[in-house]
Enzyme design. Structure first.
Site, mmCIF file in Angstrom:
data_model
loop_
_atom_site.group_PDB
_atom_site.id
_atom_site.type_symbol
_atom_site.label_atom_id
_atom_site.label_comp_id
_atom_site.label_asym_id
_atom_site.label_seq_id
_atom_site.Cartn_x
_atom_site.Cartn_y
_atom_site.Cartn_z
ATOM 1 N N ARG A 54 11.803 -6.035 4.810
ATOM 2 C CA ARG A 54 11.579 -4.582 4.697
ATOM 3 C C ARG A 54 12.521 -3.825 5.614
ATOM 4 O O ARG A 54 12.778 -4.219 6.753
ATOM 5 C CB ARG A 54 10.143 -4.238 5.066
ATOM 6 C CG ARG A 54 9.929 -2.729 5.111
ATOM 7 C CD ARG A 54 8.506 -2.324 5.112
ATOM 8 N NE ARG A 54 7.755 -2.895 6.198
ATOM 9 C CZ ARG A 54 6.454 -2.731 6.333
ATOM 10 N NH1 ARG A 54 5.776 -2.036 5.451
ATOM 11 N NH2 ARG A 54 5.824 -3.277 7.347
ATOM 12 N N LYS A 107 0.834 -1.208 0.000
ATOM 13 C CA LYS A 107 0.000 0.000 0.000
ATOM 14 C C LYS A 107 0.863 1.250 0.000
ATOM 15 O O LYS A 107 0.643 2.178 -0.767
ATOM 16 C CB LYS A 107 -0.911 0.043 1.241
ATOM 17 C CG LYS A 107 -1.851 -1.125 1.387
ATOM 18 C CD LYS A 107 -2.740 -0.984 2.627
ATOM 19 C CE LYS A 107 -1.976 -1.005 3.937
ATOM 20 N NZ LYS A 107 -1.276 -2.277 4.228
ATOM 21 N N ARG A 147 -0.839 -9.286 13.024
ATOM 22 C CA ARG A 147 -1.373 -8.218 12.162
ATOM 23 C C ARG A 147 -2.222 -8.803 11.030
ATOM 24 O O ARG A 147 -3.228 -8.221 10.636
ATOM 25 C CB ARG A 147 -0.232 -7.373 11.591
ATOM 26 C CG ARG A 147 0.378 -6.458 12.646
ATOM 27 C CD ARG A 147 1.740 -5.936 12.231
ATOM 28 N NE ARG A 147 1.709 -5.114 11.049
ATOM 29 C CZ ARG A 147 2.789 -4.812 10.326
ATOM 30 N NH1 ARG A 147 3.964 -5.278 10.684
ATOM 31 N NH2 ARG A 147 2.690 -4.049 9.274
ATOM 32 N N ARG A 191 -9.588 1.227 8.337
ATOM 33 C CA ARG A 191 -9.186 -0.143 8.634
ATOM 34 C C ARG A 191 -10.268 -0.903 9.360
ATOM 35 O O ARG A 191 -10.089 -2.078 9.675
ATOM 36 C CB ARG A 191 -7.987 -0.083 9.563
ATOM 37 C CG ARG A 191 -6.695 -0.471 8.929
ATOM 38 C CD ARG A 191 -5.647 -0.358 10.011
ATOM 39 N NE ARG A 191 -4.541 -1.177 9.732
ATOM 40 C CZ ARG A 191 -3.445 -0.761 9.128
ATOM 41 N NH1 ARG A 191 -3.359 0.478 8.702
ATOM 42 N NH2 ARG A 191 -2.457 -1.576 8.963
ATOM 43 N N ARG A 214 11.182 -2.466 11.278
ATOM 44 C CA ARG A 214 10.135 -1.912 12.158
ATOM 45 C C ARG A 214 9.868 -2.855 13.315
ATOM 46 O O ARG A 214 9.896 -4.072 13.151
ATOM 47 C CB ARG A 214 8.847 -1.704 11.356
ATOM 48 C CG ARG A 214 8.710 -0.293 10.826
ATOM 49 C CD ARG A 214 7.621 -0.134 9.806
ATOM 50 N NE ARG A 214 6.344 -0.740 10.154
ATOM 51 C CZ ARG A 214 5.266 -0.683 9.372
ATOM 52 N NH1 ARG A 214 5.315 -0.037 8.223
ATOM 53 N NH2 ARG A 214 4.140 -1.242 9.736
HETATM 54 P P1 AP5 Z 1 4.910 -1.638 1.863
HETATM 55 O O1 AP5 Z 1 4.628 -0.751 0.689
HETATM 56 O O2 AP5 Z 1 5.675 -1.081 2.997
HETATM 57 O O3 AP5 Z 1 3.558 -2.339 2.357
HETATM 58 P P2 AP5 Z 1 2.332 -1.761 3.179
HETATM 59 O O4 AP5 Z 1 1.089 -2.385 2.606
HETATM 60 O O5 AP5 Z 1 2.395 -0.284 3.271
HETATM 61 O O6 AP5 Z 1 2.639 -2.483 4.551
HETATM 62 P P3 AP5 Z 1 2.555 -1.928 6.047
HETATM 63 O O7 AP5 Z 1 3.269 -2.903 6.910
HETATM 64 O O8 AP5 Z 1 2.972 -0.511 6.112
HETATM 65 O O9 AP5 Z 1 1.056 -2.089 6.263
HETATM 66 P P4 AP5 Z 1 0.327 -2.051 7.577
HETATM 67 O O10 AP5 Z 1 -1.021 -1.796 7.044
HETATM 68 O O11 AP5 Z 1 0.436 -3.224 8.450
HETATM 69 O O12 AP5 Z 1 1.115 -0.916 8.389
HETATM 70 P P5 AP5 Z 1 0.747 0.577 8.751
HETATM 71 O O13 AP5 Z 1 1.983 1.355 8.801
HETATM 72 O O14 AP5 Z 1 -0.374 1.064 7.907
HETATM 73 O O15 AP5 Z 1 5.640 -2.957 1.300
HETATM 74 C C1 AP5 Z 1 6.075 -3.997 2.186
HETATM 75 C C2 AP5 Z 1 7.434 -4.528 1.745
HETATM 76 O O16 AP5 Z 1 7.301 -5.191 0.494
HETATM 77 C C3 AP5 Z 1 8.479 -3.420 1.498
HETATM 78 O O17 AP5 Z 1 9.751 -3.862 1.880
HETATM 79 C C4 AP5 Z 1 8.410 -3.170 -0.001
HETATM 80 O O18 AP5 Z 1 9.622 -2.672 -0.480
HETATM 81 C C5 AP5 Z 1 8.080 -4.560 -0.527
HETATM 82 N N1 AP5 Z 1 7.240 -4.540 -1.728
HETATM 83 C C6 AP5 Z 1 6.193 -3.696 -1.983
HETATM 84 N N2 AP5 Z 1 5.622 -3.988 -3.169
HETATM 85 C C7 AP5 Z 1 6.312 -5.050 -3.654
HETATM 86 C C8 AP5 Z 1 6.178 -5.848 -4.855
HETATM 87 N N3 AP5 Z 1 5.222 -5.602 -5.762
HETATM 88 N N4 AP5 Z 1 7.044 -6.876 -5.003
HETATM 89 C C9 AP5 Z 1 8.010 -7.139 -4.071
HETATM 90 N N5 AP5 Z 1 8.181 -6.429 -2.938
HETATM 91 C C10 AP5 Z 1 7.340 -5.398 -2.732
HETATM 92 O O19 AP5 Z 1 0.175 0.374 10.237
HETATM 93 C C11 AP5 Z 1 1.018 -0.064 11.291
HETATM 94 C C12 AP5 Z 1 0.206 -0.153 12.566
HETATM 95 O O20 AP5 Z 1 -0.331 1.158 12.896
HETATM 96 C C13 AP5 Z 1 -1.024 -1.061 12.521
HETATM 97 O O21 AP5 Z 1 -0.695 -2.405 12.789
HETATM 98 C C14 AP5 Z 1 -1.892 -0.424 13.601
HETATM 99 O O22 AP5 Z 1 -1.450 -0.810 14.890
HETATM 100 C C15 AP5 Z 1 -1.616 1.058 13.444
HETATM 101 N N6 AP5 Z 1 -2.590 1.705 12.523
HETATM 102 C C16 AP5 Z 1 -2.300 2.319 11.332
HETATM 103 N N7 AP5 Z 1 -3.415 2.788 10.760
HETATM 104 C C17 AP5 Z 1 -4.443 2.477 11.596
HETATM 105 C C18 AP5 Z 1 -5.845 2.683 11.554
HETATM 106 N N8 AP5 Z 1 -6.440 3.290 10.507
HETATM 107 N N9 AP5 Z 1 -6.580 2.231 12.592
HETATM 108 C C19 AP5 Z 1 -6.023 1.607 13.639
HETATM 109 N N10 AP5 Z 1 -4.702 1.362 13.751
HETATM 110 C C20 AP5 Z 1 -3.915 1.799 12.729
HETATM 111 MG MG MG Z 2 2.739 1.056 4.889
#
Ligand code: AP5
Ligand code: MG
Length: 214
Positions: free
Chosen positions: A127, A13, A171, A88, A160
């Site tokens: 990552r 994402k 997660r 979410r 992370r």
């Molecule tokens: P990346 O682009 O980083 O993936 P992502 O979908 O952004 O993954 P996140 O871990 O950031 O998602 P998340 O939803 O768990 O975390 P968030 O920060 O939102 O890609 C992942 C890896 O793959 C990278 O190394 C990248 O280089 C690689 N990659 C990407 N595309 C690729 C491809 N096509 N091929 C190969 N490799 C590829 O949330 C973290 C925490 O915050 C949550 O767990 C929660 O506790 C809290 N939180 C955040 N938002 C909310 C909310 N709205 N409500 C409640 N809690 C929340």
């Molecule tokens: Mg992310």
């Protein structure tokens, strides 16, 4: 253009949202990045969010919704925005719709970046993130020019805290339980689009551009 990025943790994402933001000149709003910036700066919000994030749980809606509503009401969001990691939960989606309805607006696209769970753990353990500027790398798929150092700002890259395998599994469970129902929610609204997130990143982006229009 108002866009939501849906998808499991690690689906890509953030990677795709950054490119969308650049191409369409709209702000990229990542709730995860906002919480991590607050943790880094030691704010009250950061302290509360960290308790949940480190366990792989969602931060409660009441700490999350107002923050996003405030952000999307800022001037730079007038022409649209790309939301990454929000909504979410169904209550978050309803709060977003209600806030937009007040200004006679609605979301245009919800893009699901579809990646099976089996791919996710590998992606997450590889990552590396820059907590200073938010850039994301992968040790084999997108390595930085110098190992362990951010290409953009020169700061150290880290695994992370929530990318440890046991937390990633939690997660994923939370995703299936609380976030996946949004796929139906946006399908019913007629704005859901899906891309195969297992393709190389450039191909995923090309698929998204096809959906959004050049
Ligand atoms: P990346 O682009 O980083 O993936 P992502 O979908 O952004 O993954 P996140 O871990 O950031 O998602 P998340 O939803 O768990 O975390 P968030 O920060 O939102 O890609 C992942 C890896 O793959 C990278 O190394 C990248 O280089 C690689 N990659 C990407 N595309 C690729 C491809 N096509 N091929 C190969 N490799 C590829 O949330 C973290 C925490 O915050 C949550 O767990 C929660 O506790 C809290 N939180 C955040 N938002 C909310 C909310 N709205 N409500 C409640 N809690 C929340
Ligand atoms: Mg992310």
């Amino acid at each position: 253009m108002k866009i939501i990025m849906l998808g499991a943790p690690g689906a890509g994402k953030g990677t795709q949202a950054k490119q969308i933001a650049t191409k369409y000149e709209i702000p990229h709003i990542s709730t995860g990045d906002i919480f991590r910036a607050n943790i880094k700066n030691g704010t009250e919000l950061g302290k509360k969010a960290k308790e949940y994030m480190d366990q792989g749980l969602l931060v409660p809606d009441e700490l999350t919704c107002d923050l996003v509503m405030d952000r999307i009401s800022q001037d730079d969001c007038a022409n649209g925005f790309v939301l990454d990691g929000f909504p979410r939960t169904i209550p978050q989606a309803e709060a977003l719709d209600a806030a937009l309805a007040k200004i006679d607006a609605k979301m245009d696209f919800a893009i699901d970046v579809d990646v099976p769970d089996s791919h996710i753990v590998n992606r997450m353990s590889g990552r590396r993130a820059c907590l200073n500027c938010g850039a994301t790398y992968h040790i084999t798929a997108i390595p930085p020019k110098t190992e362990g150092i951010c290409d953009i700002c020169g700061k150290e890259l880290v695994l992370r805290d929530d990318d440890k395998p046991e937390t990633v599994q939690k997660r994923l469970d939370v995703y299936h339980d609380q976030t996946q129902p949004l796929i139906d929610y946006y399908q019913k609204q007629g704005i859901l689009k899906s891309v195969d997130g297992t393709m190389p990143m450039e191909d995923v982006f090309a698929g998204i551009v096809e959906i959004l229009g050049a």
